[in-house]
Scaffold this motif. Structure first.
Motif, PDB file in Angstrom:
ATOM      1  N   LEU A 174      23.390  14.853  -3.023  1.00 33.28           N
ATOM      2  CA  LEU A 174      21.989  14.550  -2.758  1.00 33.28           C
ATOM      3  C   LEU A 174      21.191  15.807  -2.423  1.00 33.28           C
TER       4      LEU A 174
ATOM      5  N   THR B 145      29.185   9.480   3.182  1.00 36.53           N
ATOM      6  CA  THR B 145      28.125   9.692   4.175  1.00 36.53           C
ATOM      7  C   THR B 145      28.426  10.903   5.051  1.00 36.53           C
TER       8      THR B 145
ATOM      9  N   ALA C  47      18.754   9.502   1.154  1.00 39.43           N
ATOM     10  CA  ALA C  47      20.045   9.033   0.655  1.00 39.43           C
ATOM     11  C   ALA C  47      19.987   7.542   0.364  1.00 39.43           C
TER      12      ALA C  47
ATOM     13  N   VAL D 214      29.674   6.120  -1.804  1.00 39.42           N
ATOM     14  CA  VAL D 214      28.798   7.028  -1.071  1.00 39.42           C
ATOM     15  C   VAL D 214      29.591   7.705   0.042  1.00 39.42           C
TER      16      VAL D 214
ATOM     17  N   SER E   8      17.756  16.157  -0.802  1.00 33.55           N
ATOM     18  CA  SER E   8      16.756  15.286  -0.183  1.00 33.55           C
ATOM     19  C   SER E   8      15.331  15.686  -0.565  1.00 33.55           C
TER      20      SER E   8
ATOM     21  N   PHE F  61      21.977   7.030   8.839  1.00 31.34           N
ATOM     22  CA  PHE F  61      21.956   6.481   7.488  1.00 31.34           C
ATOM     23  C   PHE F  61      21.690   4.975   7.539  1.00 31.34           C
TER      24      PHE F  61
ATOM     25  N   ARG G 140      16.967  13.300   5.397  1.00 32.76           N
ATOM     26  CA  ARG G 140      18.069  13.336   4.431  1.00 32.76           C
ATOM     27  C   ARG G 140      18.697  11.953   4.300  1.00 32.76           C
ATOM     28  N   GLU G 141      18.909  11.286   5.454  1.00 30.91           N
ATOM     29  CA  GLU G 141      19.520   9.963   5.418  1.00 30.91           C
ATOM     30  C   GLU G 141      18.590   8.947   4.750  1.00 30.91           C
TER      31      GLU G 141
ATOM     32  N   ILE H  24      26.351  12.776   0.586  1.00 28.04           N
ATOM     33  CA  ILE H  24      25.143  13.082   1.344  1.00 28.04           C
ATOM     34  C   ILE H  24      25.357  14.320   2.199  1.00 28.04           C
TER      35      ILE H  24
ATOM     36  N   GLN I 175      18.133   6.961  -2.753  1.00 29.50           N
ATOM     37  CA  GLN I 175      18.930   7.300  -3.932  1.00 29.50           C
ATOM     38  C   GLN I 175      19.981   6.233  -4.207  1.00 29.50           C
TER      39      GLN I 175
END
Length: 359
Positions: free
Chosen positions: A67, A131, A111, A129, A69, A140, A107-108, A32, A114
């Motif tokens: 990722l 992070t 994530a 993942v 986003s 997140f 973005r989180e 991420i 996803q």
């Protein structure tokens, strides 16, 4: 994999992926963090939003992705927009552009979406993942709750109604009544901003139920017995405080913790921790060696000082890990490396060290 920045978290995630592939699993490593260290560690030029297979000699398969986003948000709109007209309205709206690219937490949130999509696809035996650093990793964790709260919030409901308290037709009539007066009014009150925001929310509201339903599934996935969080740290005060804070948060929320992975730990000096017994003959041979221009101290004394420093650093690291990390968590340590990992071969070597370290 969660932890503060600069502790080898991305490298650790990639190395765990290598170990899983060696055990015959099909594994995906997802990062991420927008930094491109994962691609570099895997010997690849770049990673994209689409998973790419890493050329690893192993019984299993290692895949990796980074990722995007904006791409993930667009895919979500494509999935849940009830019509092409609504979809076009959302994509063209300036607030959607901000929401999907720069809004804090987007973005989180994407994530988590996803992660959910990949986990539910069943395409992989294991999903790892990587992070962002700790504070963003807490975002997140908060992302599913935040989207549910936002979509259930009274302010959102107010804005979804045509421009607040005014009926749409009356408001449009007001907006068209006097261009100059309205421009002045908009400049100081933000009416145009509210109108554009309401337009966006009106179009977006048709997807609220889908978003909330997915957010509830994300929360369920995070609490599932098959999901576990690995705390990655270094034996440094700031990093250990972050790990302790994150563990407390995970325990408070009832989320599973796999353990702690401590990178960059000073290794045991050659010969162990006990003070070595001097070899008189060897010391006599070293007494006259060494460059006097570098130091006036005899080489044997300099070697002894270097050994003691190595022992003290190793001891200090382990004392810090024992006293500052949360109790009751499995701990794995990886020795400090003298270099970055510029290739897949170096990453495989790191994975081997991770697997063999007995601590």
């Amino acid at each position: 994999c969660c932890g503060s920045g600069g502790v080898g978290k991305t490298t650790s995630a990639a190395a765990l992926g290598v170990l899983a592939a060696r055990q015959g699993l099909k594994v995906q490593v997802m990062t991420i963090d927008p930094a491109r260290r994962l691609a570099q560690a895997m010997g690849m030029d770049a990673l994209s939003h689409e998973a790419q297979r890493v050329p690893l000699e192993a019984p299993g398969e290692l895949w990796a992705m980074m990722l995007d986003s904006k791409h993930a948000f667009d895919e979500l709109v494509e999935t849940y927009a009830p019509s092409e007209r609504v979809k076009s309205t959302i994509f063209a709206n300036q607030y959607y552009q901000q929401l999907s690219t720069t809004l804090g937490g987007s973005r989180e949130l994407m994530a988590m979406e996803q992660v959910l999509e990949t986990a539910e696809s069943g395409a992989y035996d294991l999903l790892i993942v990587d992070t962002p650093p700790s504070q963003h990793a807490l975002d997140f964790l908060d992302a599913p709750e935040r989207i549910v709260s936002l979509l259930d919030g009274s302010l959102t409901g107010l804005l979804v109604r045509p421009y607040g308290l005014a009926a749409r037709a009356q408001f449009n009539l007001f907006r068209q009544s006097s261009a100059l007066t309205l421009k002045f009014f908009e400049r100081f009150t933000g009416v145009q901003m509210l109108a554009d925001l309401s337009d966006f929310l009106l179009a977006f509201s048709s997807m609220f139920d889908g978003f909330k339903e997915r957010s509830h599934r994300v929360r369920a996935l995070m609490r599932d017995a098959t999901t576990s969080f690995l705390l990655v740290c270094a034996p440094e005060p700031a990093s250990l405080r972050q790990a302790d804070r994150f563990a407390a948060r995970l325990r408070r929320d009832g989320l599973g913790i796999a353990g702690v992975l401590a990178n960059r730990v000073h290794p045991v000096p050659s010969g162990g921790l006990a003070e070595p017994v001097p070899d008189a003959e060897a010391l006599a041979g070293l007494a006259e060696a060494g460059d006097r221009a570098f130091s006036d101290d005899p080489l044997p004394e300099r070697l002894a000082d270097a050994w003691r420093e190595a022992r003290n650093l190793h001891t200090a690291d382990h004392v810090a890990l024992r006293t500052q990390l949360p109790d009751g968590l499995p701990l794995k340590t990886v020795p400090r490396l003298a270099r970055d990992l510029p290739s897949l071969a170096h990453l495989e070597d790191f994975a081997t060290r991770l697997a063999e370290d007995p601590a």
